[in-house]
Design a protein around this motif. Structure first.
Motif, mmCIF file in Angstrom:
data_model
loop_
_atom_site.group_PDB
_atom_site.id
_atom_site.type_symbol
_atom_site.label_atom_id
_atom_site.label_comp_id
_atom_site.label_asym_id
_atom_site.label_seq_id
_atom_site.Cartn_x
_atom_site.Cartn_y
_atom_site.Cartn_z
ATOM 1 N N ARG A 31 0.818 -1.048 0.109
ATOM 2 C CA ARG A 31 0.059 -0.022 -0.085
ATOM 3 C C ARG A 31 0.896 1.157 -0.055
ATOM 4 O O ARG A 31 0.302 2.404 -0.399
ATOM 5 N N THR A 32 2.041 1.035 0.385
ATOM 6 C CA THR A 32 2.848 2.404 0.566
ATOM 7 C C THR A 32 4.112 2.286 -0.400
ATOM 8 O O THR A 32 4.138 3.423 -1.001
ATOM 9 N N ASN A 36 0.461 3.324 -4.478
ATOM 10 C CA ASN A 36 -0.072 4.447 -3.448
ATOM 11 C C ASN A 36 -1.381 4.102 -3.365
ATOM 12 O O ASN A 36 -2.150 4.761 -3.928
ATOM 13 N N ASP A 39 -3.996 7.242 -1.019
ATOM 14 C CA ASP A 39 -4.216 8.435 -1.696
ATOM 15 C C ASP A 39 -5.728 8.479 -2.005
ATOM 16 O O ASP A 39 -6.227 7.779 -2.884
ATOM 17 N N TYR A 45 -7.805 3.411 -3.800
ATOM 18 C CA TYR A 45 -7.553 4.016 -2.274
ATOM 19 C C TYR A 45 -8.491 2.964 -1.656
ATOM 20 O O TYR A 45 -9.459 2.499 -1.570
#
Lengths: 169, 150
Positions: A31-32, A36, A39, A45
């Motif tokens: 996820r990081t 991404n 966001d 998301y």
């Protein structure tokens, strides 16, 4: 520790520890770092995924509804969840504060189960990972981490905090 | 003790989520399902809430028709696939993070999304009193109806 290998329950659970640790840490990782997903402006998301849980969640519907109606609070919760997953996963793999972290494994799995246990197109996907996570968290709470772990290393080195009463072991 | 509790929780959630112990097995991730509520026809036009409650989490639902029929089964309002794909923003008021929105070829209703839909063309405003049936159709052919009185 001069424990016979067959009596070192924490060591015997090493495969479970590393695999469950990676399933949690990898959530943070993808996820990081890989994409991404935190966001709110981008497709993918995780807040939107969280929204998918709403219609048939068990017992925690009001919480989910509150969060998806309040995007700011949702965002902070998603970031917090992701960081907690990353820490719990990483510490479980290395066997650091194993028993404390096993409570995290249990709690996060319970969240997955109640929220998304009804979702899964081929198998009962989320239900399976939820109940297995709960059982695993409980198992690791009982076994601790055994010889291949930072907990063990620190205890053998007689690091100060390992001498106090605590949850680790 | 803990182990039995966890096993119990496993069986319980298996039953609740999927009917895994008795009764009919169910999987709510297979087919889309919409719930239509709060239907109103008045001087402001037609409005209703639509909530996508079942189906695949990453795909659909693709709404290809919204139709209103009067008591004699005459179609008094009909939004086709192409019209829904071009639906203006003010016709959709989303409640949550997952949003009902016009897509390339139809209206898209993601899982968990809930929106108030508003239609107020002059034809709708002119409708006489009576009982009407609202029908929404997914591209799979599944459809959902809701009765509205004016």
């Amino acid at each position: 520790m001069n424990l016979h290998i067959k009596n070192d329950s924490g060591f015997l659970a090493l495969a479970v520890r590393m695999v469950i640790g990676w399933t949690y840490f990898s959530a943070f990782f993808r996820r990081t770092l890989l994409a991404n997903k935190l966001d709110p402006e981008l497709p993918g998301y995780i807040g939107e995924k969280f929204n998918h849980f709403l219609p048939n969640a068990l017992g925690i519907k009001p919480i989910i509804q509150y969060l998806v109606e309040n995007p700011d609070i949702l965002y902070y919760n998603m970031v917090a969840f992701t960081i907690i997953e990353g820490i719990v996963g990483l510490f479980i793999i290395f066997g650091l504060f194993t028993r404390l972290m096993s409570i995290g494994v249990f709690g996060l799995a319970m969240g997955i189960l109640l929220g998304s246990g009804w979702i899964g197109t081929t198998c009962l996907d989320e239900w399976q990972i939820g109940v297995l996570g709960i059982a695993t968290g409980f198992l690791l709470f009982l076994t601790g981490s055994g010889r291949v772990s930072l907990d063990n290393y620190l205890m053998n080195r007689n690091v100060a905090f390992t001498k106090r009463n605590g949850l680790h072991g | 003790m803990g182990s039995f509790f966890i096993f119990g929780l496993t069986l319980y959630t298996n039953q609740v989520f999927h009917g895994g112990l008795w009764g009919t097995l169910h999987n709510k991730s297979v087919k889309p399902k919409l719930e239509i509520t709060e239907g109103k026809l008045n001087e402001n036009g037609l409005s209703f809430d639509v909530f996508r409650v079942e189906g695949v989490d990453v795909y659909g639902a693709w709404i290809i028709g919204i139709e209103l029929k009067d008591a004699q089964n005459n179609v008094v309002m009909n939004y086709t696939q192409d019209q829904l794909a071009k639906l203006p923003e003010h016709a959709i008021e989303n409640y949550y993070i997952a949003k009902v929105k016009p897509g390339k070829h139809s209206l898209i209703a993601p899982l968990g999304a809930k929106a108030k839909m508003k239609f107020n063309s002059s034809d709708i405003l002119k409708l006489p009193s009576g009982t009407y049936t609202l029908k929404m159709t997914d591209i799979s052919g599944a459809s959902w109806e809701h009765q509205i009185n004016k």
